[in-house]
Scaffold this motif. Structure first.
Motif, short mmCIF file in Angstrom:
data_model
loop_
_atom_site.label_atom_id
_atom_site.label_comp_id
_atom_site.label_asym_id
_atom_site.label_seq_id
_atom_site.Cartn_x
_atom_site.Cartn_y
_atom_site.Cartn_z
N ALA A 74 0.76 -0.48 0.06
CA ALA A 74 0.06 0.15 -0.02
C ALA A 74 0.53 1.42 0.17
O ALA A 74 0.45 1.84 -0.69
N GLY A 75 1.85 0.89 0.39
CA GLY A 75 2.88 2.41 1.04
C GLY A 75 3.87 2.66 -0.79
O GLY A 75 3.97 3.94 -1.40
N GLU A 76 3.91 1.92 -0.82
CA GLU A 76 4.55 1.61 -2.60
C GLU A 76 4.25 2.11 -3.85
O GLU A 76 4.16 3.08 -4.71
N THR A 80 1.80 5.37 6.30
CA THR A 80 2.34 3.64 6.33
C THR A 80 3.96 2.92 6.73
O THR A 80 3.51 2.35 7.51
N ALA A 81 4.54 3.41 6.21
CA ALA A 81 6.44 3.30 6.99
C ALA A 81 6.15 3.17 8.29
O ALA A 81 6.95 3.00 8.22
N ARG A 82 5.53 4.52 8.53
CA ARG A 82 5.86 4.56 10.98
C ARG A 82 5.77 3.49 11.37
O ARG A 82 5.68 2.60 11.99
N GLU A 97 10.16 3.46 3.98
CA GLU A 97 10.41 5.01 4.52
C GLU A 97 11.14 6.18 4.03
O GLU A 97 11.07 7.15 3.32
N ALA A 98 12.50 5.06 3.24
CA ALA A 98 13.98 5.56 2.56
C ALA A 98 12.98 6.27 0.83
O ALA A 98 13.39 7.40 0.86
N HIS A 99 12.22 5.72 0.51
CA HIS A 99 11.74 5.56 0.13
C HIS A 99 10.38 7.26 -0.43
O HIS A 99 11.22 7.63 -2.00
N ALA A 100 10.11 6.60 0.04
CA ALA A 100 8.92 8.24 0.78
C ALA A 100 9.75 9.39 0.69
O ALA A 100 9.50 10.38 0.65
N PHE A 101 10.47 9.65 1.49
CA PHE A 101 11.86 10.11 1.84
C PHE A 101 12.69 10.76 0.66
O PHE A 101 12.71 11.43 0.34
N ALA A 144 15.80 10.43 4.87
CA ALA A 144 15.87 9.40 4.01
C ALA A 144 17.18 8.50 4.52
O ALA A 144 17.08 7.20 3.70
N THR A 145 18.40 9.15 3.64
CA THR A 145 19.46 8.81 4.51
C THR A 145 19.49 7.95 5.66
O THR A 145 20.47 7.02 5.87
#
Length: 488
Positions: free
Chosen positions: A245-247, A275-277, A285-289, A312-313
């Motif tokens: 769902a996040g992707e 969603t990642a959190r 989370e890295a992808h979203a940021f 993201a890093t």
């Protein structure tokens, strides 16, 4: 992104006997050394070893990433990936993509082939299932950096395909949609449907761009979050559903971003981050940021771009992907450049190059397969452009175009993008004749490539060159550019 092991009923990978035959009498270690040597011949860096060879021959790697693809096609000219025993890239594009017939469906009686979140209603003129054509090594490129790599419709069949797209909706018999509507719990089949929707949206975006897709992408996303609300029977299924769902939210956010709907994109990226959190998923989370940083740069919020890149890093620190960290460093460099902080930009660029030089790995996310040497040069060129160092920007843009031409000569959309960047940088650097020559090269590619971004860049270059219309070649470029048909 979190994932669960395949169910025990899933068939084992099919050995790649063709690739094993190509190795011949050499040991896996010897063959790996040959591959690394071939990579150096074309300026690639791959961390190939005996373990990688073993995974390929065992069928665990169904389709190699783009760096390995370029090396293999260099080693075996005239052959395609399928000639080397790999699966078509369209069959494995995107995280979680798998053959629908392999997906177990313990929570639904519907047959697995129908377990998809439909992107089209069934109709004679629209696609009704996964594409099965052979893999063209230069056909599919990932979606992150610019609309030209998705919105450039190759003349002929791609334009016809784009014109024949049906409405983007959910079929009434779709198990994922039905489960969400009746409030039932989600199982393997429903999660696979969400993952398949991510794969299909990315494929459509790769080929046809965001225009026309964004408004149709809301239904699969609403279904995915309805499934989350309904709950799952197992924790491993819940982890996959959160990740899928996040992707999906990021994919829909990118469609909004790429089509200029920045507020909508910001909302979808925030949804993916939440969603990642909730799922404690550092990859998501890295992808979203990462996407948030890109959006912030494009929206004129460079300080936010820096902060989002740094966040993201931190999320990606333990994911073992140097290429991901390199891309995030470039995102940060773009933010510093937008702030006019040359020192901060240079530090981030140095870090990006050092991480990139470590080479690709199996831990690299599927969504960033676009990120290679040409993209590295192209993104650095954008940084120097933002800082007003046009000579330096032109140097990197020229390298980007050269690398793209050498490594992916059939991929005219990338070549057109980097050459358009080069023309603009040269024009601003006070080299109108060279800028006109580069601009003419781009104009020569527009029969094959259609891109609003390239058109906009060429229009800007033409305005910069107007005072130099008497310079060698400039008048010809301006006249030819003026004769282009205007977008409706």
């Amino acid at each position: 992104m979190a994932s669960s092991p395949m169910a025990s009923s899933t068939p084992s990978p099919r050995p790649n006997l063709l690739f094993r035959h190509l190795r011949g009498q050499r040991s896996p270690s010897e063959f790996a050394a040959v591959i690394r040597r071939a990579a150096r011949e074309i300026g690639e860096r791959v961390s190939c070893d005996a373990r990688y060879i073993g995974r390929v021959e065992a069928g665990e790697i169904r389709c190699p990433n783009y760096a390995y693809e370029r090396v293999f096609l260099h080693m075996f000219p005239g052959r395609t990936l399928t000639d080397l025993g790999f699966a078509p890239r369209s069959a494995v594009r995107g995280r979680g993509a798998r053959a629908l017939s392999e997906a177990p469906a313990p929570h639904t009686t519907a047959p697995a082939p129908h377990t998809t979140i439909q992107l089209y209603e069934s109709s004679p003129s629209g696609p009704t299932g996964p594409e099965t054509h052979e893999c063209d090594p230069y056909e599919i490129q990932s979606h992150e950096e610019s609309d030209v790599r998705r919105r450039a419709f190759m003349s002929g069949t791609a334009t016809v395909a784009a014109a024949s797209l049906g409405p983007f909706g959910l079929a009434s018999q779709n198990p994922a949609a039905a489960t969400a509507q009746r409030g039932g719990r989600a199982g393997e089949a429903e999660v696979s449907a969400v993952e398949e929707a991510v794969r299909k949206i990315r494929l459509l975006d790769d080929r046809h761009g965001a225009d026309g897709l964004y408004r149709r992408a809301g239904a699969p996303l609403r279904t995915a979050y309805a499934l989350l609300d309904a709950g799952t029977t197992r924790q491993s299924t819940a982890d996959r559903l959160h990740a899928g769902a996040g992707e999906l939210a990021i994919s829909v956010g990118w469609l909004a971003h790429d089509s200029g709907r920045f507020d909508d994109a910001r909302s979808h990226y925030a949804e993916a981050l939440a969603t990642a959190r909730m799922a404690s998923d550092p990859a998501l989370e890295a992808h979203a940021f990462c996407n948030t940083a890109f959006l912030a740069r494009d929206s004129g919020r460079p300080r936010e771009a820096v902060r989002a890149s740094q966040a993201a890093t931190r999320a990606a620190r333990h994911l073992s992907s140097s290429r991901l960290l390199s891309l995030l460093a470039l995102r940060e460099a773009g933010g510093w450049a937008g702030l006019g902080d040359k020192a901060g930009c240079e530090q981030a660029l140095t870090r990006a190059h050092a991480l990139f030089d470590r080479g690709p790995s199996d831990a690299d996310p599927e969504w960033m397969t676009f990120y290679g040497p040409a993209e590295l040069e192209g993104l650095e060129a954008q940084c120097w452009s933002a800082l007003g160092d046009w000579e330096r920007a032109a140097r990197h843009a020229r390298r980007a175009a050269g690398v793209a031409s050498a490594q992916t000569p059939q991929f005219t959309r990338n070549i057109a993008l980097y050459t358009a960047e080069l023309a603009d940088d040269l024009a601003r650097a006070g080299r109108p004749d060279e800028a006109a020559t580069a601009g003419l090269r781009v104009l020569g590619l527009l029969d094959e490539v259609q891109s609003s971004r390239i058109q906009s860049m060429l229009a800007t270059t033409a305005r910069v060159l107007l005072p130099h219309r008497r310079a060698s070649g400039v008048c010809g470029f301006l006249e030819r550019h003026a004769s282009l048909p205007r977008a409706v």
